[in-house]
Design an enzyme around this catalytic site. Structure first.
Site, PDB file in Angstrom:
ATOM      1  N   LEU A  12       0.843  -1.199   0.000  1.00 41.98           N
ATOM      2  CA  LEU A  12       0.000   0.000   0.000  1.00 41.98           C
ATOM      3  C   LEU A  12       0.879   1.250   0.000  1.00 41.98           C
ATOM      4  O   LEU A  12       1.625   1.489   0.949  1.00 41.98           O
ATOM      5  CB  LEU A  12      -0.906  -0.002   1.235  1.00 41.98           C
ATOM      6  CG  LEU A  12      -1.758  -1.268   1.405  1.00 41.98           C
ATOM      7  CD1 LEU A  12      -2.715  -1.096   2.589  1.00 41.98           C
ATOM      8  CD2 LEU A  12      -2.543  -1.570   0.131  1.00 41.98           C
ATOM      9  N   ARG A  19       2.059  14.685   6.677  1.00 40.01           N
ATOM     10  CA  ARG A  19       2.927  15.236   7.717  1.00 40.01           C
ATOM     11  C   ARG A  19       4.403  15.279   7.323  1.00 40.01           C
ATOM     12  O   ARG A  19       5.213  15.875   8.012  1.00 40.01           O
ATOM     13  CB  ARG A  19       2.739  14.444   9.026  1.00 40.01           C
ATOM     14  CG  ARG A  19       1.479  14.838   9.766  1.00 40.01           C
ATOM     15  CD  ARG A  19       1.236  13.950  10.958  1.00 40.01           C
ATOM     16  NE  ARG A  19       0.710  12.657  10.548  1.00 40.01           N
ATOM     17  CZ  ARG A  19       0.644  11.586  11.358  1.00 40.01           C
ATOM     18  NH1 ARG A  19       1.094  11.658  12.590  1.00 40.01           N
ATOM     19  NH2 ARG A  19       0.136  10.451  10.915  1.00 40.01           N
ATOM     20  N   THR A  85      -7.394   1.837   3.604  1.00 42.56           N
ATOM     21  CA  THR A  85      -6.549   0.674   3.318  1.00 42.56           C
ATOM     22  C   THR A  85      -7.363  -0.495   2.756  1.00 42.56           C
ATOM     23  O   THR A  85      -6.869  -1.238   1.906  1.00 42.56           O
ATOM     24  CB  THR A  85      -5.787   0.243   4.584  1.00 42.56           C
ATOM     25  OG1 THR A  85      -6.716   0.159   5.683  1.00 42.56           O
ATOM     26  CG2 THR A  85      -4.704   1.243   4.957  1.00 42.56           C
ATOM     27  N   ASN A 176      -1.112  -3.022  15.742  1.00 42.20           N
ATOM     28  CA  ASN A 176      -1.114  -3.591  14.399  1.00 42.20           C
ATOM     29  C   ASN A 176      -0.001  -2.940  13.579  1.00 42.20           C
ATOM     30  O   ASN A 176       0.027  -1.721  13.401  1.00 42.20           O
ATOM     31  CB  ASN A 176      -2.485  -3.309  13.758  1.00 42.20           C
ATOM     32  CG  ASN A 176      -2.477  -3.513  12.242  1.00 42.20           C
ATOM     33  OD1 ASN A 176      -1.672  -4.261  11.712  1.00 42.20           O
ATOM     34  ND2 ASN A 176      -3.419  -2.848  11.571  1.00 42.20           N
ATOM     35  N   ASN A 234       5.765   8.714   9.696  1.00 41.40           N
ATOM     36  CA  ASN A 234       4.742   9.698   9.353  1.00 41.40           C
ATOM     37  C   ASN A 234       5.284  11.105   9.137  1.00 41.40           C
ATOM     38  O   ASN A 234       4.693  11.888   8.420  1.00 41.40           O
ATOM     39  CB  ASN A 234       3.646   9.713  10.418  1.00 41.40           C
ATOM     40  CG  ASN A 234       2.861   8.406  10.401  1.00 41.40           C
ATOM     41  OD1 ASN A 234       2.277   8.048   9.383  1.00 41.40           O
ATOM     42  ND2 ASN A 234       2.901   7.677  11.491  1.00 41.40           N
ATOM     43  N   ALA A 386      53.841  17.583  -7.854  1.00 44.21           N
ATOM     44  CA  ALA A 386      52.828  18.452  -7.257  1.00 44.21           C
ATOM     45  C   ALA A 386      52.398  19.537  -8.232  1.00 44.21           C
ATOM     46  O   ALA A 386      53.195  20.079  -8.981  1.00 44.21           O
ATOM     47  CB  ALA A 386      53.386  19.090  -5.990  1.00 44.21           C
ATOM     48  N   TYR A 393      40.365  19.945 -21.401  1.00 41.30           N
ATOM     49  CA  TYR A 393      39.197  20.603 -21.998  1.00 41.30           C
ATOM     50  C   TYR A 393      39.625  21.894 -22.675  1.00 41.30           C
ATOM     51  O   TYR A 393      40.257  22.748 -22.051  1.00 41.30           O
ATOM     52  CB  TYR A 393      38.195  20.885 -20.881  1.00 41.30           C
ATOM     53  CG  TYR A 393      36.864  21.462 -21.329  1.00 41.30           C
ATOM     54  CD1 TYR A 393      36.155  20.873 -22.370  1.00 41.30           C
ATOM     55  CD2 TYR A 393      36.322  22.570 -20.690  1.00 41.30           C
ATOM     56  CE1 TYR A 393      34.932  21.391 -22.763  1.00 41.30           C
ATOM     57  CE2 TYR A 393      35.096  23.087 -21.071  1.00 41.30           C
ATOM     58  CZ  TYR A 393      34.395  22.498 -22.114  1.00 41.30           C
ATOM     59  OH  TYR A 393      33.194  23.001 -22.496  1.00 41.30           O
TER      60      TYR A 393
HETATM   61  C1  UD1 Z   1      -2.790   1.677   9.440  1.00 42.36           C
HETATM   62  C2  UD1 Z   1      -3.704   0.675  10.145  1.00 42.36           C
HETATM   63  C3  UD1 Z   1      -3.369   0.673  11.645  1.00 42.36           C
HETATM   64  C4  UD1 Z   1      -1.919   0.313  11.831  1.00 42.36           C
HETATM   65  C5  UD1 Z   1      -1.020   1.271  11.034  1.00 42.36           C
HETATM   66  C6  UD1 Z   1       0.401   0.774  11.083  1.00 42.36           C
HETATM   67  C7  UD1 Z   1      -5.799   0.716   8.903  1.00 42.36           C
HETATM   68  C8  UD1 Z   1      -7.192   1.159   8.881  1.00 42.36           C
HETATM   69  N1  UD1 Z   1      -5.063   1.071   9.947  1.00 42.36           N
HETATM   70  O1  UD1 Z   1      -3.090   2.942   9.991  1.00 42.36           O
HETATM   71  O2  UD1 Z   1      -4.183  -0.269  12.310  1.00 42.36           O
HETATM   72  O3  UD1 Z   1      -1.575   0.363  13.200  1.00 42.36           O
HETATM   73  O4  UD1 Z   1      -1.421   1.312   9.661  1.00 42.36           O
HETATM   74  O5  UD1 Z   1       1.254   1.707  10.497  1.00 42.36           O
HETATM   75  O6  UD1 Z   1      -5.363   0.022   7.987  1.00 42.36           O
HETATM   76  N2  UD1 Z   1      -2.887   3.760   1.873  1.00 42.36           N
HETATM   77  C9  UD1 Z   1      -3.302   3.585   0.569  1.00 42.36           C
HETATM   78  N3  UD1 Z   1      -4.554   3.966   0.204  1.00 42.36           N
HETATM   79  C10 UD1 Z   1      -5.426   4.482   1.099  1.00 42.36           C
HETATM   80  C11 UD1 Z   1      -5.011   4.645   2.424  1.00 42.36           C
HETATM   81  C12 UD1 Z   1      -3.740   4.268   2.781  1.00 42.36           C
HETATM   82  O7  UD1 Z   1      -2.539   3.118  -0.262  1.00 42.36           O
HETATM   83  O8  UD1 Z   1      -6.538   4.799   0.679  1.00 42.36           O
HETATM   84  C13 UD1 Z   1      -1.527   3.341   2.247  1.00 42.36           C
HETATM   85  C14 UD1 Z   1      -0.667   4.466   2.779  1.00 42.36           C
HETATM   86  O9  UD1 Z   1       0.060   5.068   1.745  1.00 42.36           O
HETATM   87  C15 UD1 Z   1       0.240   3.727   3.762  1.00 42.36           C
HETATM   88  C16 UD1 Z   1      -0.609   2.571   4.231  1.00 42.36           C
HETATM   89  O10 UD1 Z   1      -1.638   2.408   3.296  1.00 42.36           O
HETATM   90  O11 UD1 Z   1       1.401   3.215   3.124  1.00 42.36           O
HETATM   91  C17 UD1 Z   1      -1.199   2.821   5.605  1.00 42.36           C
HETATM   92  O12 UD1 Z   1      -1.978   3.975   5.555  1.00 42.36           O
HETATM   93  P1  UD1 Z   1      -1.989   5.019   6.734  1.00 42.36           P
HETATM   94  O13 UD1 Z   1      -2.899   6.103   6.388  1.00 42.36           O
HETATM   95  O14 UD1 Z   1      -0.611   5.351   7.136  1.00 42.36           O
HETATM   96  O15 UD1 Z   1      -2.692   4.121   7.857  1.00 42.36           O
HETATM   97  P2  UD1 Z   1      -2.574   4.355   9.399  1.00 42.36           P
HETATM   98  O16 UD1 Z   1      -3.553   5.371   9.808  1.00 42.36           O
HETATM   99  O17 UD1 Z   1      -1.164   4.547   9.768  1.00 42.36           O
HETATM  100 MG    MG Z   2       0.594   5.207   8.851  1.00 40.79          MG
END
Ligand code: UD1
Ligand code: MG
Length: 519
Positions: A12, A19, A85, A176, A234, A386, A393
């Site tokens: 993902l 941030r 996610t 998680n 983050n 030296a 060039y």
């Molecule tokens: C997510 C988990 C959380 C976990 C944490 C660990 C969920 C709902 N929550 O939270 O339980 O503790 O990761 O770091 O999954 N992304 C996409 N598409 C989206 C949303 C996110 O590709 O629509 C990708 C982001 O780029 C990232 C990853 O998914 O690489 C996680 O997304 P992020 O928004 O960081 O989730 P967290 O809130 O950190």
């Molecule tokens: Mg995250």
């Protein structure tokens, strides 16, 4: 009929990473030789997936281009709008309709994840025949992370995002990590049933666990032995913290294989670098990219090597090198700059304030001080004095210079390319060489020296130099004699001032030897 797909990896990486406050998508920020995404893809490698899908969204073009560079096997899948996610994995699986077996999902921002941990997670998941297995970790500060909520029997009940927790759930320190293994078919069904009934109005992948637990499917928790592996990134403060953790891990690994690292806190070794046994790395040193340091070589202090090879037993001291090749037993620095295609053969020396570009320094040859070597081939055991400049060039073209075996180039010489100094030839100090010097010859373009006696007393009277000359026995008489001699010899119009800038051909019988070059 298509072959069943036994393992699919989904990474993902569509989130913006607000941030980070960066024009670069979060997953493309580098630490120690790979981007965050690159580290995650490397950790997923041993899964030996049939397909590796990377969900891209924010900065999709940049992320896709990066995949092309570092992970040709990975396929980008566009998630144009990020609805969470769960939504991201759903879109990924839509482009992999024949995925069966295990789907491994990884957040793209967890760079410290070890390949071994992913392998263990998948093995545990497949051995248990689980519907879903999550990688969890016990952390001191769970702020911002999803909590693992266990039932009375200790089994996983659900994963709750921090913003959706009850106060009791918020106190849980088991989190998680965002790394999972799923049964493909069950995952596909469950994703179709996700709601957006949560604080962010998003489809949470984590809700799949609650669904499975409620319908009696097997859900498992795999606890990471090392919680640092699960740390996400983050903002840039976290990025720096991850970088330090990875640095320590990498340094520890090398020390355990027999490399001495004098100051691990100031030594930054990319994960892509290799070092030989008994190599010594001194403080404030960065080893980057495809750098390889041979056995018993010494590197540092204050050295940066990028894509540079250092042979066994070589010494590289206070040096910046990019794309260079330092042969076995060679010596570089202090204060040297090696640029792409600088090659030092065995036991060659490049010394202080020397810059070398696209040149070969032959076996045992020496370029000890204050020299620019560009587009040159220097033969074995040649000595470059030296202040020698390889003038490569002409404002339009770059040209090549060849210095033959055991040739001897005096100090403060310009070798104006294209030009060749033959084997065993000498070049007198202070020469500007524009024509080839045959083997064994002496090349000289230097003006012959003449001394104007008494000049200082006449033209610099009253200075401390004049006083020193007088103390050394120079008299008014000598000054007058010098003036008379000059008057009788010089062409009309030439001043005494000009005389010190003029000259003629150097005399024979006064070769540039020990006085004109350096060791
Ligand atoms: C997510 C988990 C959380 C976990 C944490 C660990 C969920 C709902 N929550 O939270 O339980 O503790 O990761 O770091 O999954 N992304 C996409 N598409 C989206 C949303 C996110 O590709 O629509 C990708 C982001 O780029 C990232 C990853 O998914 O690489 C996680 O997304 P992020 O928004 O960081 O989730 P967290 O809130 O950190
Ligand atoms: Mg995250």
């Amino acid at each position: 009929m298509s072959q069943p797909r036994l393992r699919t990896v989904v990474v993902l990486a569509a989130g913006e990473g607000k941030r980070m406050k960066s024009a670069l998508p979060k997953v493309l920020h580098p630490i120690l030789g790979r981007t965050l995404l690159g580290h995650v893809l490397a950790a997923a490698e041993p899964v030996a997936a049939d397909r590796t899908l990377v969900v891209v969204g924010h900065g999709a073009d940049q992320v896709t281009a990066h995949l092309g560079e570092v992970a040709g096997h990975a396929e980008p899948v566009l998630q144009a709008e990020q609805h969470g996610t769960g939504h991201a994995v759903r879109i990924a699986l839509e482009s992999a309709p024949d995925a069966t077996g295990t789907v491994v999902v990884l957040n793209g921002d967890v760079p410290l994840l070890r390949a071994g941990t992913v392998t263990e997670l998948v093995a545990a998941h497949e051995a248990a025949g689980a519907a879903a297995t999550v990688l969890a970790a016990e952390v001191a500060d769970p702020t911002g992370l999803g909590r693992i909520v266990r039932g009375a029997d200790g089994g996983l009940e659900q994963i709750v995002e921090e913003r959706d927790t009850t106060p009791a759930q918020r106190a849980i320190r088991e989190i998680n990590a965002g790394i999972y293994a799923f049964d493909a078919g069950l995952l596909r069904d469950a994703l179709g049933k996700l709601s957006t009934d949560n604080d962010q109005g998003e489809e949470y992948l984590t809700d799949v666990f609650g669904q499975f637990a409620a319908t009696g499917e097997t859900v498992a928790v795999h606890v990471a032995a090392d919680a640092t592996e699960t740390l996400g990134c983050n903002d840039r403060v976290e990025l720096a913290a991850l970088r330090r953790l990875l640095r320590d891990r990498v340094n520890e690994g090398w020390m355990r294989t027999g490399v001495t690292i004098l100051d691990p806190a100031t030594t930054w070794i990319d994960v892509t670098v290799t070092l030989g046994r008994d190599a010594v790395v001194d403080q404030n040193t960065q080893l980057c990219g495809a750098t390889a340091v041979g056995p018993a070589a010494m590197v540092g202090p204050d050295t940066t090597l990028i894509d540079t090879t250092v042979g066994a037993g070589a010494t590289v001291l206070r040096t910046h090198a990019v794309g260079a090749n330092v042969g076995p037993g060679a010596s570089v620095g202090p204060y040297a700059y090696l640029r792409p295609e600088a090659t030092l053969r065995e036991k060659a020396k490049v010394g202080t304030f020397v810059e070398v570009k696209k040149s070969e320094i032959g076996e045992g040859a020496k370029v000890p001080h204050l020299t620019y070597v560009g587009d040159a081939t220097i033969g074995a055991r040649a000595n470059i004095g030296a202040g020698t400049l390889f003038v490569n060039y002409d404002g339009v073209r770059k040209s090549h210079t060849t210095v033959g075996e055991a040739a001897f180039v005096g100090c403060d010489t310009s070798l104006v390319a294209p030009v060749e100094v033959g084997a065993g030839a000498y070049v007198a100090a202070g020469s500007a060489i524009t024509r080839d010097v045959p083997p064994g010859a002496l090349g000289v373009t230097r003006a012959q020296q003449r001394n104007v006696e008494g000049w200082v007393l006449r033209r610099r009277a009253g200075t401390r130099s004049a006083a020193a000359a007088e103390r050394a026995g120079v008299t008014d008489g000598a000054a007058a004699a010098g003036a008379a001699e000059r008057a009788g010899r010089e062409t009309p119009g030439a001043s005494e001032g000009e005389a010190i800038h003029r000259g003629s051909v150097a005399g024979e019988g006064r070769p540039a030897s020990g006085d004109t070059a350096t060791e």
